[in-house]
Design a protein around this motif. Structure first.
Motif, PDB file in Angstrom:
ATOM      1  N   ARG A 110      11.979 -44.323  46.940  1.00  0.00           N
ATOM      2  CA  ARG A 110      11.861 -45.790  46.960  1.00  0.00           C
ATOM      3  C   ARG A 110      10.398 -46.207  47.123  1.00  0.00           C
ATOM      4  O   ARG A 110       9.945 -47.171  46.494  1.00  0.00           O
ATOM      5  CB  ARG A 110      12.710 -46.379  48.079  1.00  0.00           C
ATOM      6  CG  ARG A 110      14.195 -46.360  47.796  1.00  0.00           C
ATOM      7  CD  ARG A 110      14.984 -47.211  48.774  1.00  0.00           C
ATOM      8  NE  ARG A 110      14.742 -46.931  50.173  1.00  0.00           N
ATOM      9  CZ  ARG A 110      15.391 -46.018  50.893  1.00  0.00           C
ATOM     10  NH1 ARG A 110      16.340 -45.295  50.337  1.00  0.00           N
ATOM     11  NH2 ARG A 110      15.109 -45.847  52.176  1.00  0.00           N
ATOM     12  N   LEU A 111       9.635 -45.483  47.966  1.00  0.00           N
ATOM     13  CA  LEU A 111       8.211 -45.794  48.127  1.00  0.00           C
ATOM     14  C   LEU A 111       7.457 -45.600  46.811  1.00  0.00           C
ATOM     15  O   LEU A 111       6.627 -46.436  46.436  1.00  0.00           O
ATOM     16  CB  LEU A 111       7.585 -44.910  49.208  1.00  0.00           C
ATOM     17  CG  LEU A 111       7.848 -45.286  50.651  1.00  0.00           C
ATOM     18  CD1 LEU A 111       7.180 -44.282  51.589  1.00  0.00           C
ATOM     19  CD2 LEU A 111       7.329 -46.679  50.953  1.00  0.00           C
ATOM     20  N   ALA A 118       4.363 -52.132  41.909  1.00  0.00           N
ATOM     21  CA  ALA A 118       3.178 -52.905  42.295  1.00  0.00           C
ATOM     22  C   ALA A 118       2.029 -52.648  41.320  1.00  0.00           C
ATOM     23  O   ALA A 118       1.328 -53.592  40.907  1.00  0.00           O
ATOM     24  CB  ALA A 118       2.759 -52.564  43.718  1.00  0.00           C
ATOM     25  N   GLU A 119       1.817 -51.399  40.941  1.00  0.00           N
ATOM     26  CA  GLU A 119       0.751 -51.076  39.993  1.00  0.00           C
ATOM     27  C   GLU A 119       1.036 -51.705  38.630  1.00  0.00           C
ATOM     28  O   GLU A 119       0.127 -52.230  37.974  1.00  0.00           O
ATOM     29  CB  GLU A 119       0.603 -49.560  39.853  1.00  0.00           C
ATOM     30  CG  GLU A 119      -0.004 -48.904  41.077  1.00  0.00           C
ATOM     31  CD  GLU A 119       0.006 -47.385  40.992  1.00  0.00           C
ATOM     32  OE1 GLU A 119       0.640 -46.815  40.070  1.00  0.00           O
ATOM     33  OE2 GLU A 119      -0.625 -46.759  41.852  1.00  0.00           O
ATOM     34  N   GLU A 122       0.409 -55.439  38.841  1.00  0.00           N
ATOM     35  CA  GLU A 122      -1.034 -55.689  38.843  1.00  0.00           C
ATOM     36  C   GLU A 122      -1.596 -55.564  37.427  1.00  0.00           C
ATOM     37  O   GLU A 122      -2.394 -56.393  36.984  1.00  0.00           O
ATOM     38  CB  GLU A 122      -1.728 -54.699  39.783  1.00  0.00           C
ATOM     39  CG  GLU A 122      -3.225 -54.900  39.887  1.00  0.00           C
ATOM     40  CD  GLU A 122      -3.885 -53.888  40.805  1.00  0.00           C
ATOM     41  OE1 GLU A 122      -5.129 -53.834  40.782  1.00  0.00           O
ATOM     42  OE2 GLU A 122      -3.181 -53.161  41.517  1.00  0.00           O
ATOM     43  N   PHE A 123      -1.172 -54.537  36.706  1.00  0.00           N
ATOM     44  CA  PHE A 123      -1.608 -54.350  35.325  1.00  0.00           C
ATOM     45  C   PHE A 123      -1.210 -55.541  34.459  1.00  0.00           C
ATOM     46  O   PHE A 123      -2.012 -56.059  33.678  1.00  0.00           O
ATOM     47  CB  PHE A 123      -1.013 -53.059  34.754  1.00  0.00           C
ATOM     48  CG  PHE A 123      -1.148 -52.932  33.265  1.00  0.00           C
ATOM     49  CD1 PHE A 123      -2.375 -52.613  32.697  1.00  0.00           C
ATOM     50  CD2 PHE A 123      -0.063 -53.140  32.428  1.00  0.00           C
ATOM     51  CE1 PHE A 123      -2.511 -52.493  31.319  1.00  0.00           C
ATOM     52  CE2 PHE A 123      -0.189 -53.030  31.058  1.00  0.00           C
ATOM     53  CZ  PHE A 123      -1.410 -52.708  30.499  1.00  0.00           C
ATOM     54  N   MET A 124       0.039 -55.974  34.592  1.00  0.00           N
ATOM     55  CA  MET A 124       0.515 -57.092  33.788  1.00  0.00           C
ATOM     56  C   MET A 124      -0.237 -58.382  34.152  1.00  0.00           C
ATOM     57  O   MET A 124      -0.536 -59.202  33.279  1.00  0.00           O
ATOM     58  CB  MET A 124       2.025 -57.285  33.955  1.00  0.00           C
ATOM     59  CG  MET A 124       2.845 -56.159  33.353  1.00  0.00           C
ATOM     60  SD  MET A 124       2.540 -55.896  31.599  1.00  0.00           S
ATOM     61  CE  MET A 124       3.398 -57.291  30.900  1.00  0.00           C
TER      62      MET A 124
END
Length: 142
Positions: A110-111, A118-119, A122-124
């Motif tokens: 899950r982590l 999240a990455e 951020e990219f989008m």
């Protein structure tokens, strides 16, 4: 042929090889590598023969040592000690530990998934900002 005259499979010229192989397997991959290096140091054809044997028998590319796998397999094939209370306690403890390990691995997954999301977000977001900046750039030049 009398029963005392039977030949055991570990006797004879191949017996020392089987015993040596079993001994090195018991010590793990490091012992095989050390034997190969010593073979190269003292008489290079012996080292070369060991290298070819390790590659041919797939000992060179095993991911785990035999000691680790034998210890792990012993944990799952424990026999009864004769004490029912201890056997019950041991089985319950092993079951609980396996359950905790599964829960921990699920938590780690899950982590990893949250970090990946999240990455990606951020990219989008950066991509959307770059696209908006490209759209606004021609208006500013006009």
């Amino acid at each position: 042929m009398t029963p005392s005259a039977t030949i055991t499979p570990a006797s004879g010229p191949a017996g020392w090889f089987s015993r040596s192989e079993a001994w090195l397997d018991g010590k793990g991959k490091g012992a095989w590598i050390a034997a190969m290096v010593l073979g190269f140091v003292f008489f290079w054809p012996v080292g070369l023969a060991l290298l070819f044997y390790m590659i041919w028998s797939k000992r060179m590319f095993n991911k785990s040592c035999s000691r680790r796998t034998s210890r792990h397999s012993r944990m799952h094939t424990m026999h009864s000690t004769g004490n029912a209370a201890f056997d019950s306690y041991r089985d319950e403890t092993l079951r609980r530990l396996e359950e905790e390990q599964g829960n921990f691995e699920a938590f780690l997954q899950r982590l990893r998934d949250a970090k990946d999301k999240a990455e990606f977000d951020e990219f989008m977001g950066e991509r959307a900002k770059a696209a908006a900046a490209d759209r606004d750039a021609p208006k500013a030049e006009a």
